[in-house]
Design an enzyme around this catalytic site. Structure first.
Site, PDB file in Angstrom:
ATOM      1  N   LEU A 176     -33.055 -16.884  30.754  1.00 28.59           N
ATOM      2  CA  LEU A 176     -31.910 -16.204  31.366  1.00 28.59           C
ATOM      3  C   LEU A 176     -32.302 -14.833  31.903  1.00 28.59           C
ATOM      4  O   LEU A 176     -32.966 -14.060  31.215  1.00 28.59           O
ATOM      5  CB  LEU A 176     -30.817 -16.017  30.303  1.00 28.59           C
ATOM      6  CG  LEU A 176     -29.604 -15.165  30.735  1.00 28.59           C
ATOM      7  CD1 LEU A 176     -28.731 -15.927  31.716  1.00 28.59           C
ATOM      8  CD2 LEU A 176     -28.792 -14.721  29.524  1.00 28.59           C
ATOM      9  N   ASP A 192     -13.501  -6.104  30.736  1.00 30.44           N
ATOM     10  CA  ASP A 192     -12.416  -5.123  30.690  1.00 30.44           C
ATOM     11  C   ASP A 192     -11.541  -5.334  29.461  1.00 30.44           C
ATOM     12  O   ASP A 192     -11.372  -6.461  28.992  1.00 30.44           O
ATOM     13  CB  ASP A 192     -11.581  -5.268  31.979  1.00 30.44           C
ATOM     14  CG  ASP A 192     -10.687  -4.063  32.224  1.00 30.44           C
ATOM     15  OD1 ASP A 192     -10.841  -3.041  31.532  1.00 30.44           O
ATOM     16  OD2 ASP A 192      -9.829  -4.159  33.108  1.00 30.44           O
ATOM     17  N   HIS A 222     -15.268  -0.339  22.441  1.00 28.68           N
ATOM     18  CA  HIS A 222     -16.544  -0.587  23.130  1.00 28.68           C
ATOM     19  C   HIS A 222     -17.562  -1.222  22.182  1.00 28.68           C
ATOM     20  O   HIS A 222     -18.354  -2.065  22.572  1.00 28.68           O
ATOM     21  CB  HIS A 222     -17.099   0.714  23.715  1.00 28.68           C
ATOM     22  CG  HIS A 222     -16.244   1.273  24.814  1.00 28.68           C
ATOM     23  ND1 HIS A 222     -15.764   0.485  25.838  1.00 28.68           N
ATOM     24  CD2 HIS A 222     -15.760   2.524  25.043  1.00 28.68           C
ATOM     25  CE1 HIS A 222     -15.026   1.241  26.656  1.00 28.68           C
ATOM     26  NE2 HIS A 222     -15.005   2.470  26.190  1.00 28.68           N
TER      27      HIS A 222
HETATM   28  C1  FPP Z   1     -13.941  -1.627  30.152  1.00 30.13           C
HETATM   29  O1  FPP Z   1     -12.921  -1.520  29.183  1.00 30.13           O
HETATM   30  C2  FPP Z   1     -15.253  -1.518  29.530  1.00 30.13           C
HETATM   31  C3  FPP Z   1     -16.186  -0.550  29.834  1.00 30.13           C
HETATM   32  C4  FPP Z   1     -15.947   0.500  30.841  1.00 30.13           C
HETATM   33  C5  FPP Z   1     -17.476  -0.496  29.134  1.00 30.13           C
HETATM   34  C6  FPP Z   1     -18.131  -1.807  28.796  1.00 30.13           C
HETATM   35  C7  FPP Z   1     -19.062  -1.584  27.684  1.00 30.13           C
HETATM   36  C8  FPP Z   1     -19.351  -2.468  26.696  1.00 30.13           C
HETATM   37  C9  FPP Z   1     -18.842  -3.855  26.670  1.00 30.13           C
HETATM   38  C10 FPP Z   1     -20.176  -2.067  25.521  1.00 30.13           C
HETATM   39  C11 FPP Z   1     -21.445  -1.386  25.859  1.00 30.13           C
HETATM   40  C12 FPP Z   1     -22.534  -2.327  26.152  1.00 30.13           C
HETATM   41  C13 FPP Z   1     -23.600  -1.952  26.911  1.00 30.13           C
HETATM   42  C14 FPP Z   1     -24.693  -2.939  27.167  1.00 30.13           C
HETATM   43  C15 FPP Z   1     -23.684  -0.581  27.499  1.00 30.13           C
HETATM   44  P1  FPP Z   1     -11.892  -0.308  29.283  1.00 30.13           P
HETATM   45  O2  FPP Z   1     -12.418   0.827  28.494  1.00 30.13           O
HETATM   46  O3  FPP Z   1     -11.641  -0.012  30.726  1.00 30.13           O
HETATM   47  O4  FPP Z   1     -10.635  -0.929  28.585  1.00 30.13           O
HETATM   48  P2  FPP Z   1      -9.110  -0.596  28.931  1.00 30.13           P
HETATM   49  O5  FPP Z   1      -8.893  -0.992  30.360  1.00 30.13           O
HETATM   50  O6  FPP Z   1      -8.353  -1.459  27.964  1.00 30.13           O
HETATM   51  O7  FPP Z   1      -8.918   0.862  28.677  1.00 30.13           O
END
Ligand code: FPP
Length: 236
Positions: free
Chosen positions: A126, A15, A32
């Protein structure tokens, strides 16, 4: 960190990508993208440490509520990640698995996922589980439906349903429960991630935003885990 007492399975809620980008006046997708680079390093470190299972929450059943550009952007990143990393994952003997109903993803993403699954299916290092279109409540309802069908078809008797039969119908079938669940960015909630599976997991919450979460941060979380006393409902 005690290398002898590593968690067998680490699960992570990655997150804080959006906030990381906002802090830099960048678009959310830049967050992201940075998150994807952080993930790459975490996969490498868990693999070299000898952790057996790593599960990451990449896209939840609720994330479809985000703007279309962000949703599409995350799946493009997934495609890009597989294109760039699959060879190395395979060389490192990493086995990729998906939890969640990825049939609802864009076609290109499905193709890439299937390429990654096919290429790494015989690997023995892994196991890297990527949660895509995953939500625990959806998973539990699906399992219930599968079991109800078996009962309706006389393949299973209601009195024979037990915890291990139930687990066999979850997306995580065959994967041991997570020992350690990490959530970054200061939020302290589960957000529909591995609710059944984390019944006895240790939780580590860190203020670090996911793109800033380095392999050293991972080792710190493992050290915290190693200081915990796990009783699984029993006495010490
Ligand atoms: C949460 O941060 C993150 C996500 C919903 C997406 C996670 C995706 C990645 C780490 C990159 C993509 C990798 C793959 C393998 C698909 P948020 O957007 O909720 O952050 P915030 O709470 O600060 O808005």
């Amino acid at each position: 960190m005690n290398r002898e007492k590593l968690p067998n399975h680490i699960a992570i809620v990655m997150d804080g990508n959006g906030r990381w980008a906002k802090n830099r006046s960048l678009p959310r997708l830049a967050g992201h993208n940075a998150g994807m680079m952080a993930l790459k390093e975490i996969v490498k470190r868990t693999s070299t440490l000898g952790v057996k299972y790593l599960t990451v929450y990449a896209f939840s059943t609720e994330n479809w509520k985000r703007p279309e550009t962000e949703v599409g952007g995350i799946f493009n990143l997934l495609v890009h990640y597989v294109d760039k990393e699959l060879e190395e994952l395979n060389q490192n003997n990493v086995k990729v698995r998906i939890i969640g109903d990825y049939s609802k993803l864009p076609k290109k993403a499905i193709q890439k996922i299937e390429e990654a699954l096919a290429k790494t299916c015989d690997n023995t290092g892994l196991q890297f589980n990527i949660a895509l279109n995953y939500g625990s409540r959806d998973e539990i309802v699906r399992a219930t439906r599968l079991i109800a069908n078996k009962v309706a078809n006389n393949e299973l008797k209601p009195e024979d349903i037990n915890q291990s039969i139930f687990e066999e119908h979850l997306f995580t079938r065959g994967i041991p429960d997570p020992d350690l669940v990490i959530r970054t960015s200061g939020e302290k909630r589960m957000s529909n991630f591995l609710l059944w599976q984390s019944a006895y997991s240790e939780f580590v919450f860190t203020e670090t935003l996911w793109p800033d979460f380095t392999p050293e941060c991972l080792e710190d979380a493992i050290k915290e885990y190693q200081r915990r006393v796990r009783r699984f409902g029993g006495l010490k």
